[in-house]
Design an enzyme around this catalytic site. Structure first.
Site, PDB file in Angstrom:
ATOM      1  N   ALA A   1       0.840  -1.200   0.000  1.00 51.91           N
ATOM      2  CA  ALA A   1       0.000   0.000   0.000  1.00 51.91           C
ATOM      3  C   ALA A   1       0.873   1.248   0.000  1.00 51.91           C
ATOM      4  CB  ALA A   1      -0.908   0.012   1.231  1.00 51.91           C
TER       5      ALA A   1
ATOM      6  N   TYR B   1     -19.865  -5.549  -1.822  1.00 52.73           N
ATOM      7  CA  TYR B   1     -19.581  -5.890  -0.425  1.00 52.73           C
ATOM      8  C   TYR B   1     -20.647  -5.401   0.551  1.00 52.73           C
ATOM      9  CZ  TYR B   1     -14.999  -7.706  -1.666  1.00 52.73           C
ATOM     10  OH  TYR B   1     -13.978  -8.463  -2.196  1.00 52.73           O
TER      11      TYR B   1
ATOM     12  N   LYS C   1       9.388   6.728   0.025  1.00 49.35           N
ATOM     13  CA  LYS C   1       9.652   5.278   0.020  1.00 49.35           C
ATOM     14  C   LYS C   1      10.982   4.987   0.729  1.00 49.35           C
ATOM     15  CE  LYS C   1       7.681   2.287  -1.771  1.00 49.35           C
ATOM     16  NZ  LYS C   1       6.583   1.393  -1.337  1.00 49.35           N
TER      17      LYS C   1
ATOM     18  N   TYR D   1       8.049  11.284  -3.935  1.00 41.49           N
ATOM     19  CA  TYR D   1       7.667   9.860  -3.887  1.00 41.49           C
ATOM     20  C   TYR D   1       8.833   9.001  -3.423  1.00 41.49           C
ATOM     21  CZ  TYR D   1       7.176   5.079  -5.641  1.00 41.49           C
ATOM     22  OH  TYR D   1       7.187   3.705  -5.747  1.00 41.49           O
TER      23      TYR D   1
ATOM     24  N   THR E   1      11.208   0.313  -4.166  1.00 46.12           N
ATOM     25  CA  THR E   1      11.388   0.677  -5.574  1.00 46.12           C
ATOM     26  C   THR E   1      12.859   0.973  -5.871  1.00 46.12           C
ATOM     27  OG1 THR E   1      10.951   2.476  -7.131  1.00 46.12           O
ATOM     28  CG2 THR E   1      10.683   3.015  -4.832  1.00 46.12           C
ATOM     29  N   ASP E   2      13.236   0.869  -7.132  1.00 52.27           N
ATOM     30  CA  ASP E   2      14.603   1.241  -7.516  1.00 52.27           C
ATOM     31  C   ASP E   2      14.813   2.756  -7.424  1.00 52.27           C
ATOM     32  OD1 ASP E   2      13.065   2.011  -9.721  1.00 52.27           O
ATOM     33  OD2 ASP E   2      14.209   0.868 -11.203  1.00 52.27           O
ATOM     34  N   GLU E   3      13.695   3.521  -7.362  1.00 56.18           N
ATOM     35  CA  GLU E   3      13.833   4.987  -7.369  1.00 56.18           C
ATOM     36  C   GLU E   3      14.527   5.521  -6.125  1.00 56.18           C
ATOM     37  OE1 GLU E   3      10.636   7.361  -8.683  1.00 56.18           O
ATOM     38  OE2 GLU E   3       9.954   5.905 -10.159  1.00 56.18           O
TER      39      GLU E   3
HETATM   40  P1  NAD Z   1      -0.926   1.418  -7.014  1.00 60.64           P
HETATM   41  O1  NAD Z   1      -0.962   2.905  -6.882  1.00 60.64           O
HETATM   42  O2  NAD Z   1      -1.499   0.782  -8.234  1.00 60.64           O
HETATM   43  O3  NAD Z   1      -1.667   0.745  -5.766  1.00 60.64           O
HETATM   44  C1  NAD Z   1      -1.520   1.216  -4.459  1.00 60.64           C
HETATM   45  C2  NAD Z   1      -2.630   0.603  -3.604  1.00 60.64           C
HETATM   46  O4  NAD Z   1      -2.462   1.065  -2.245  1.00 60.64           O
HETATM   47  C3  NAD Z   1      -4.040   1.042  -4.049  1.00 60.64           C
HETATM   48  O5  NAD Z   1      -4.889  -0.090  -4.098  1.00 60.64           O
HETATM   49  C4  NAD Z   1      -4.484   2.008  -2.951  1.00 60.64           C
HETATM   50  O6  NAD Z   1      -5.891   2.015  -2.735  1.00 60.64           O
HETATM   51  C5  NAD Z   1      -3.729   1.461  -1.737  1.00 60.64           C
HETATM   52  N1  NAD Z   1      -3.541   2.480  -0.703  1.00 60.64           N
HETATM   53  C6  NAD Z   1      -3.059   3.748  -0.896  1.00 60.64           C
HETATM   54  N2  NAD Z   1      -3.058   4.410   0.286  1.00 60.64           N
HETATM   55  C7  NAD Z   1      -3.519   3.543   1.224  1.00 60.64           C
HETATM   56  C8  NAD Z   1      -3.736   3.633   2.637  1.00 60.64           C
HETATM   57  N3  NAD Z   1      -3.497   4.782   3.288  1.00 60.64           N
HETATM   58  N4  NAD Z   1      -4.203   2.555   3.296  1.00 60.64           N
HETATM   59  C9  NAD Z   1      -4.455   1.390   2.628  1.00 60.64           C
HETATM   60  N5  NAD Z   1      -4.294   1.262   1.296  1.00 60.64           N
HETATM   61  C10 NAD Z   1      -3.828   2.315   0.598  1.00 60.64           C
HETATM   62  O7  NAD Z   1       0.587   1.009  -6.801  1.00 60.64           O
HETATM   63  P2  NAD Z   1       1.463  -0.110  -7.531  1.00 60.64           P
HETATM   64  O8  NAD Z   1       2.008   0.441  -8.768  1.00 60.64           O
HETATM   65  O9  NAD Z   1       0.693  -1.376  -7.547  1.00 60.64           O
HETATM   66  O10 NAD Z   1       2.657  -0.220  -6.479  1.00 60.64           O
HETATM   67  C11 NAD Z   1       2.525  -1.056  -5.340  1.00 60.64           C
HETATM   68  C12 NAD Z   1       3.771  -0.931  -4.483  1.00 60.64           C
HETATM   69  O11 NAD Z   1       4.901  -1.326  -5.241  1.00 60.64           O
HETATM   70  C13 NAD Z   1       4.061   0.484  -3.981  1.00 60.64           C
HETATM   71  O12 NAD Z   1       4.540   0.382  -2.669  1.00 60.64           O
HETATM   72  C14 NAD Z   1       5.129   1.002  -4.928  1.00 60.64           C
HETATM   73  O13 NAD Z   1       5.956   1.935  -4.278  1.00 60.64           O
HETATM   74  C15 NAD Z   1       5.879  -0.281  -5.248  1.00 60.64           C
HETATM   75  N6  NAD Z   1       6.539  -0.328  -6.571  1.00 60.64           N
HETATM   76  C16 NAD Z   1       5.831  -0.050  -7.709  1.00 60.64           C
HETATM   77  C17 NAD Z   1       6.433  -0.174  -8.952  1.00 60.64           C
HETATM   78  C18 NAD Z   1       5.695   0.096 -10.246  1.00 60.64           C
HETATM   79  O14 NAD Z   1       6.314   0.087 -11.306  1.00 60.64           O
HETATM   80  N7  NAD Z   1       4.391   0.311 -10.226  1.00 60.64           N
HETATM   81  C19 NAD Z   1       7.784  -0.559  -9.031  1.00 60.64           C
HETATM   82  C20 NAD Z   1       8.483  -0.821  -7.843  1.00 60.64           C
HETATM   83  C21 NAD Z   1       7.835  -0.720  -6.622  1.00 60.64           C
HETATM   84  O1  DAU Z   2      10.974   2.578 -11.088  1.00 59.40           O
HETATM   85  C1  DAU Z   2       9.902   2.110 -10.316  1.00 59.40           C
HETATM   86  C2  DAU Z   2       8.802   3.153 -10.303  1.00 59.40           C
HETATM   87  O2  DAU Z   2       8.192   3.130 -11.586  1.00 59.40           O
HETATM   88  C3  DAU Z   2       7.768   2.906  -9.210  1.00 59.40           C
HETATM   89  O3  DAU Z   2       8.387   3.009  -7.948  1.00 59.40           O
HETATM   90  C4  DAU Z   2       6.611   3.898  -9.322  1.00 59.40           C
HETATM   91  O4  DAU Z   2       5.607   3.587  -8.368  1.00 59.40           O
HETATM   92  C5  DAU Z   2       6.036   3.787 -10.716  1.00 59.40           C
HETATM   93  O5  DAU Z   2       4.994   4.729 -10.878  1.00 59.40           O
HETATM   94  C6  DAU Z   2       7.113   4.009 -11.772  1.00 59.40           C
HETATM   95  O6  DAU Z   2       7.589   5.376 -11.737  1.00 59.40           O
HETATM   96  P1  DAU Z   2       7.921   6.204 -13.076  1.00 59.40           P
HETATM   97  O7  DAU Z   2       7.841   7.638 -12.762  1.00 59.40           O
HETATM   98  O8  DAU Z   2       9.146   5.682 -13.724  1.00 59.40           O
HETATM   99  O9  DAU Z   2       6.648   5.720 -13.973  1.00 59.40           O
HETATM  100  P2  DAU Z   2       5.724   6.526 -14.988  1.00 59.40           P
HETATM  101  O10 DAU Z   2       4.910   5.511 -15.731  1.00 59.40           O
HETATM  102  O11 DAU Z   2       5.015   7.655 -14.345  1.00 59.40           O
HETATM  103  O12 DAU Z   2       6.785   7.136 -16.016  1.00 59.40           O
HETATM  104  C7  DAU Z   2       7.651   6.317 -16.776  1.00 59.40           C
HETATM  105  C8  DAU Z   2       8.529   7.228 -17.614  1.00 59.40           C
HETATM  106  O13 DAU Z   2       7.718   7.866 -18.617  1.00 59.40           O
HETATM  107  C9  DAU Z   2       9.167   8.357 -16.831  1.00 59.40           C
HETATM  108  O14 DAU Z   2      10.455   8.617 -17.385  1.00 59.40           O
HETATM  109  C10 DAU Z   2       8.260   9.555 -17.078  1.00 59.40           C
HETATM  110  C11 DAU Z   2       7.736   9.286 -18.470  1.00 59.40           C
HETATM  111  N1  DAU Z   2       6.355   9.763 -18.755  1.00 59.40           N
HETATM  112  C12 DAU Z   2       5.375   9.428 -17.876  1.00 59.40           C
HETATM  113  C13 DAU Z   2       4.082   9.840 -18.110  1.00 59.40           C
HETATM  114  C14 DAU Z   2       2.973   9.506 -17.126  1.00 59.40           C
HETATM  115  C15 DAU Z   2       6.101  10.463 -19.916  1.00 59.40           C
HETATM  116  O15 DAU Z   2       7.003  10.722 -20.729  1.00 59.40           O
HETATM  117  N2  DAU Z   2       4.808  10.849 -20.158  1.00 59.40           N
HETATM  118  C16 DAU Z   2       3.783  10.581 -19.292  1.00 59.40           C
HETATM  119  O16 DAU Z   2       2.624  10.996 -19.543  1.00 59.40           O
END
Ligand code: NAD
Ligand code: DAU
Length: 356
Positions: free
Chosen positions: A86, A353, A166, A162, A137-139
């Site tokens: 979350a 639900y 994290k 962000y 995350t790698d970020e």
């Molecule tokens: P997402 O935004 O799709 O989902 C986040 C979920 O957390 C949602 O269902 C939201 O309702 C829930 N949430 C938010 N605030 C909350 C709270 N206060 N209490 C309970 N639930 C809450 O995110 P995602 O892309 O699935 O990422 C999931 C996890 O993985 C995150 O911790 C993110 O940092 C990490 N992560 C994401 C990526 C990526 O590429 N998406 C990569 C590496 C790590």
């Molecule tokens: O690296 C892991 C991360 O990847 C996770 O921790 C984050 O939760 C996840 O959201 C993601 O972050 P990014 O910022 O890399 O993802 P995003 O899809 O927002 O953007 C990917 C790349 O594309 C980034 O360089 C920004 C660019 N971008 C993004 C959007 C939304 C665009 O050029 N145009 C766009 O409209």
């Protein structure tokens, strides 16, 4: 005897969380899987429609920032594992409203750590082999120039609200491991893509816009590089780390699959042209260069050698294959996409639900 566990997955209604919940519910029928989610804009229970009636699955609507509620929940359910996903997860939103990220990602994580500590370190409770697994995350490692990779030894250097939130949460998880001997695990994954991703992130946003012949916004000139991993491969890595990782372990997870945003978008446009029966080059005409994200990290690249060598994990899909699979999913799940874009998905919880 089959092992019985009570596992709390937070954020299970989100993108990655829903894949982790589905995997655990199907693969471990003897476990009880509890999905705790606040259902923010990013939470969508339609993501779990196919498994929501499984006898080993329970959804709990709740907020990780509410310490009293979290403490009560842990006392009542006596979880022996936590997989914590979350979070507020979108970098662009963190630039506009950092405080939501501070509260959910930092305070929410500490609430879970305190509740786990309360029941796991209590000599009167009998919980064997507990695990608190932080999905990071790698970020948190910052930004790379053209060469090199993030390894498990790379220092933290977060640069957006962000990633700073994290990183703070990760430090607290590690501190609870060190100070209280709480059994913690942390993994750092690269950019995930695949089914059920909310269409504000690059790949699903571009798919949806191409489908509707709308502009594809590419920040600056699209030179930024990300390392992409199919979401089901991430879920499989989480399963491995949760079951085989030892207390204090941390692993990097990535695809060795770097793409400049503009190259990725061109590949996606080619796939979409074919799938939609459009003339070659039609989708690429929608590419629109827009103002850059403030503080935009140039390049992320993960070295995932450790998890490969120690746990035998590796990505199962080539990127082109995964991207095509993802496009197919979005094009054949238009109802899901339309519910998300219209906001109708936010009524699913009340409909499914509240009437039970
Ligand atoms: P997402 O935004 O799709 O989902 C986040 C979920 O957390 C949602 O269902 C939201 O309702 C829930 N949430 C938010 N605030 C909350 C709270 N206060 N209490 C309970 N639930 C809450 O995110 P995602 O892309 O699935 O990422 C999931 C996890 O993985 C995150 O911790 C993110 O940092 C990490 N992560 C994401 C990526 C990526 O590429 N998406 C990569 C590496 C790590
Ligand atoms: O690296 C892991 C991360 O990847 C996770 O921790 C984050 O939760 C996840 O959201 C993601 O972050 P990014 O910022 O890399 O993802 P995003 O899809 O927002 O953007 C990917 C790349 O594309 C980034 O360089 C920004 C660019 N971008 C993004 C959007 C939304 C665009 O050029 N145009 C766009 O409209």
């Amino acid at each position: 005897m089959t092992e019985q566990r009570k596992i709390l997955i937070t954020g299970g209604a989100g993108f990655i969380g829903s894949h982790v919940v589905r995997l655990f519910v199907k693969k471990y029928p003897a476990y009880r899987i509890f999905n705790l989610d606040k259902l923010t804009y990013a939470g969508n229970l339609e993501n779990l429609h196919d498994i929501e009636k499984s006898p080993n699955y329970e959804f709990i609507k709740g907020d990780i920032t509410d310490a009293e509620f979290i403490n009560r929940l842990f006392q009542e359910k006596q979880f022996d594992g936590v997989i914590h996903l979350a979070a507020e997860s979108h970098v662009d939103r963190s630039i506009v409203s950092p405080m939501d990220f501070i509260i959910t990602n930092i305070v929410g994580t500490v609430n879970l750590l305190n509740a786990a500590k309360m029941i796991w370190l209590n000599p009167n409770t009998q919980i064997t082999n507990p695990k608190f697994y932080q999905i990071s995350t790698d970020e948190v490692f910052g930004s790379l120039d053209q060469g090199g990779y993030f390894t498990e030894k790379t220092s933290y250097d977060p640069r957006s609200p962000y990633s700073a939130s994290k990183a703070s949460a990760d430090h607290l998880v590690r501190a609870y491991g060190h100070t209280y001997k709480l059994p913690v695990l942390v993994t750092h994954c690269s950019n995930n893509y695949g089914p059920y991703q909310f269409p504000e992130k690059l790949i699903p946003l571009a798919i949806n816009n191409i489908r509707n012949s709308k502009p594809i916004p590419v920040y600056s000139k699209g030179e930024n590089v990300r390392d992409w991993l199919y979401v089901e491969d991430h879920a499989l890595a989480i399963d491995l780390v949760f079951h085989k990782g030892n207390s204090g372990d941390h692993y990097n997870i990535g695809g060795f699959n770097e793409w400049k945003n503009i190259d990725l978008i061109h590949l996606l446009c080619n796939i979409m042209d074919k799938k939609l029966g459009r003339e070659a080059g039609a989708s690429a005409k929608l590419i629109t260069f827009v103002t850059d994200r403030p503080g935009h990290d140039l390049r992320y690249a993960i070295d995932s050698t450790r998890i490969s060598n120690e746990l035998g994990w590796k990505p199962s899909l080539q990127f082109e294959e995964g991207l095509e699979k993802t496009v197919d999913w979005y094009l054949s799940n238009t109802e899901w996409l339309e519910h998300v874009t219209s906001g109708a998905y936010q009524h699913y919880y009340d409909q499914q639900y509240h009437h039970r």
